[in-house]
Design an enzyme around this catalytic site. Structure first.
Site, PDB file in Angstrom:
ATOM      1  N   GLU A  72       0.843  -1.197   0.000  1.00 32.97           N
ATOM      2  CA  GLU A  72       0.000   0.000   0.000  1.00 32.97           C
ATOM      3  C   GLU A  72       0.873   1.240   0.000  1.00 32.97           C
ATOM      4  O   GLU A  72       1.735   1.407   0.861  1.00 32.97           O
ATOM      5  CB  GLU A  72      -0.926   0.002   1.217  1.00 32.97           C
ATOM      6  CG  GLU A  72      -1.721   1.283   1.422  1.00 32.97           C
ATOM      7  CD  GLU A  72      -2.528   1.710   0.198  1.00 32.97           C
ATOM      8  OE1 GLU A  72      -2.366   2.858  -0.256  1.00 32.97           O
ATOM      9  OE2 GLU A  72      -3.323   0.879  -0.302  1.00 32.97           O
TER      10      GLU A  72
ATOM     11  N   GLU B 177      -0.167   4.464   0.260  1.00 33.94           N
ATOM     12  CA  GLU B 177      -0.630   5.635   1.008  1.00 33.94           C
ATOM     13  C   GLU B 177      -1.252   5.232   2.341  1.00 33.94           C
ATOM     14  O   GLU B 177      -0.573   5.170   3.359  1.00 33.94           O
ATOM     15  CB  GLU B 177      -1.639   6.426   0.166  1.00 33.94           C
ATOM     16  CG  GLU B 177      -1.961   7.794   0.725  1.00 33.94           C
ATOM     17  CD  GLU B 177      -2.815   8.616  -0.229  1.00 33.94           C
ATOM     18  OE1 GLU B 177      -3.121   9.769   0.129  1.00 33.94           O
ATOM     19  OE2 GLU B 177      -3.181   8.117  -1.310  1.00 33.94           O
TER      20      GLU B 177
ATOM     21  N   ILE C 210      -9.347   4.592  -0.691  1.00 33.00           N
ATOM     22  CA  ILE C 210     -10.204   5.761  -0.865  1.00 33.00           C
ATOM     23  C   ILE C 210     -11.438   5.672   0.022  1.00 33.00           C
ATOM     24  O   ILE C 210     -11.851   6.647   0.649  1.00 33.00           O
ATOM     25  CB  ILE C 210     -10.636   5.900  -2.341  1.00 33.00           C
ATOM     26  CG1 ILE C 210      -9.412   6.171  -3.234  1.00 33.00           C
ATOM     27  CG2 ILE C 210     -11.672   7.015  -2.511  1.00 33.00           C
ATOM     28  CD1 ILE C 210      -8.696   7.466  -2.920  1.00 33.00           C
TER      29      ILE C 210
ATOM     30  N   ALA D 140     -23.712   9.298  -7.439  1.00 34.46           N
ATOM     31  CA  ALA D 140     -23.766   9.216  -5.978  1.00 34.46           C
ATOM     32  C   ALA D 140     -22.845  10.226  -5.312  1.00 34.46           C
ATOM     33  O   ALA D 140     -23.237  10.917  -4.362  1.00 34.46           O
ATOM     34  CB  ALA D 140     -23.424   7.797  -5.535  1.00 34.46           C
TER      35      ALA D 140
ATOM     36  N   HIS E 155     -44.156  -5.042  12.650  1.00 33.30           N
ATOM     37  CA  HIS E 155     -44.926  -3.802  12.688  1.00 33.30           C
ATOM     38  C   HIS E 155     -44.720  -3.134  14.044  1.00 33.30           C
ATOM     39  O   HIS E 155     -44.733  -3.808  15.069  1.00 33.30           O
ATOM     40  CB  HIS E 155     -46.420  -4.094  12.499  1.00 33.30           C
ATOM     41  CG  HIS E 155     -47.307  -2.905  12.707  1.00 33.30           C
ATOM     42  ND1 HIS E 155     -47.483  -1.947  11.734  1.00 33.30           N
ATOM     43  CD2 HIS E 155     -48.053  -2.514  13.776  1.00 33.30           C
ATOM     44  CE1 HIS E 155     -48.311  -1.015  12.199  1.00 33.30           C
ATOM     45  NE2 HIS E 155     -48.671  -1.338  13.436  1.00 33.30           N
TER      46      HIS E 155
END
Length: 466
Positions: A35, A37, A42, A184, A445
């Site tokens: 990895e 970063e 993100i 989105a 309900h």
């Protein structure tokens, strides 16, 4: 420099990469993650999680301002924008720290640097141009994700023209804002800043906002957003952005007419491109189409022993899709029996605006275009007791069935908490449930989920409460 051998090496520690690593460790595979970063990618650092924290702050602020509707009162309701952003970053850090813990717990080796294919079964890791490690593995999974798409002449500068990164850590609360793109990401930021009081304009090149959603849901959303004071321009294109000292003037073209709009800030949310550069795929049999790596149903690329998952491997660009792909690929590598290919029709999509939007499967239009004879059921929030009690009477649940077989083809929702409700229909689709089983299911309900039952009943002329 370390020279290490593993069963699996994963390039990228986002949702797809780190979940794949954990599943590999559970299956007793020796696994490493590279990895460059932040673990969590993100999603945890600049996407899914921090945006939800911002939106939650906006939602609470909205409720405080409208307390009188619930018999409550609050004086001098305001917000500290810096603290809103700070809370978002703290939430993100808590979760990324959690991923680091999971890596240690599962004894996963993490290399800090950039990984690059370096011949068959080989990965070279570098940091700031200096060699870190030469890794070898029989299986290599590419999970390098994607980044914001940039159009010539509309390039973000991090100050006046933002991508999602700058929008998550703004140094000021804009009084006016232009959001380019109504997917989105764009709609969530538009909803956040509008709820906090900014004058927001959304520009969408396609004929309607939230274009991947069912047309009826998109229309409902646009009406709700405009009621909140948001300005929406569809079938429109931003032709130019002229930066001033502390504002931006956009040239917008729609219907053959051109207008100028001056705003404090602009957010570019016009899609993403896969991170296919500098990962060593040149000279391999890995194919790239439209910036995304081409894979088969089990995540395999054209290069033996090399796989791709998540945003890098194409739409839908969703963290939960990446996670599922990661597990699927690793289980296939490990020889787990009964591994099923990904069915994108069973992947739910969620947009956390106000009101929320969620869906799974085919839209009504897509089902008809596929030549299906269908039955469509709808149930409005205003007919649900829990929705009225919550003070959330605006919304709709819509279901689409195959008229001949009763197969649930799709479900589409807009309203309070629908991002939590959609999983019920997702399970139903995964289990290949028909309308008969859904009708026979007892829903509690009073709950919002009762509307899911009523929508199914409505498709067959049996709705009870509307």
């Amino acid at each position: 420099m370390t020279d290490t051998s593993f069963d699996v090496v994963i390039l990228g520690g986002g949702p797809g990469g780190y979940v794949a690593a954990i599943r590999a460790a559970q299956l007793k595979l020796n696994v490493a993650v590279v990895e460059r970063e932040n673990l969590g990618g993100i999603c945890l650092n600049w996407g899914c999680i921090p945006t939800k924290a911002l939106l939650r702050s906006a939602e609470v602020y909205h409720l405080m301002k409208h307390g009188d509707a619930y018999g409550l009162s609050a004086k001098d309701v305001s917000f500290d924008f810096a603290k809103v952003v700070e809370r978002s970053r703290k939430v993100s850090k808590q979760l990324t720290d959690g991923v680091k813990f999971l890596m240690k717990k599962n004894k996963i080796t993490v290399f800090d640097g950039t990984g690059k294919l370096n011949g068959a079964g080989k990965v070279k890791v570098e940091k700031d141009g200096k060699p870190v490690a030469d890794l070898s593995a029989k299986h290599i999974i590419l999970a390098t994700g994607a980044r914001a798409r940039v159009f010539p002449g509309l390039e973000p500068d991090g100050k006046l023209i933002w991508t999602y990164r700058e929008a998550l850590m703004p140094n000021m609360m804009p009084k006016s804002l232009l959001v380019v793109g109504s997917g989105a990401i764009g709609i969530e930021f538009a909803s956040f800043f509008r709820t906090l009081g900014a004058e927001v304009t959304v520009v969408e090149v396609l004929p309607r906002i939230l274009p991947v959603e069912d047309a009826e849901i998109s229309a409902f959303a646009q009406k709700a957003f405009e009621k909140q004071g948001m300005k929406i321009k569809t079938g429109a294109t931003v032709k130019a952005l002229k930066k001033g000292a502390n504002n931006v003037t956009a040239t917008i073209e729609a219907g053959g007419k051109t207008e100028e709009l001056t705003v404090d800030r602009v957010i570019m949310a016009v899609g993403i491109v896969g991170n296919v550069e500098n990962i060593g795929i040149e000279g391999t049999k890995v194919k790239v189409e439209k910036t995304h790596v081409v894979i088969d149903e089990y995540g395999r690329t054209g290069e033996p022993g090399v796989y791709a998952i998540g945003d890098l491997a194409g739409p839908p660009w969703l963290a939960h899709k990446a996670m599922h792909e990661g597990v699927l690929v690793v289980e296939k590598i490990a020889g787990v029996k009964g591994v099923h290919p990904m069915d994108v029709k069973n992947i739910p999509g969620c947009t956390y605006c106000m009101p929320q939007v969620a869906s799974v499967g085919l839209t009504e239009e897509a089902a008809r275009a596929n030549g299906r004879e269908i039955k469509v059921g709808k149930f409005p929030f205003i007919g649900n007791g829990k929705a009225i009690a919550l003070g959330e009477p605006e919304g709709l649940v819509k279901t689409v069935f195959d008229a001949k077989t009763g197969e649930l083809l799709g479900a589409h929702m807009i309203g309070a908490e629908v991002t939590e409700l959609i999983q019920g229909y997702t399970i139903a689709k995964t289990l290949e449930t028909t309308e008969a089983e859904l009708m026979a299911t007892v829903f509690p309900h009073p709950t919002l989920s009762e509307m899911m039952h009523e929508s199914v009943l409505a498709a067959y002329g049996r709705t009870l409460h509307f």
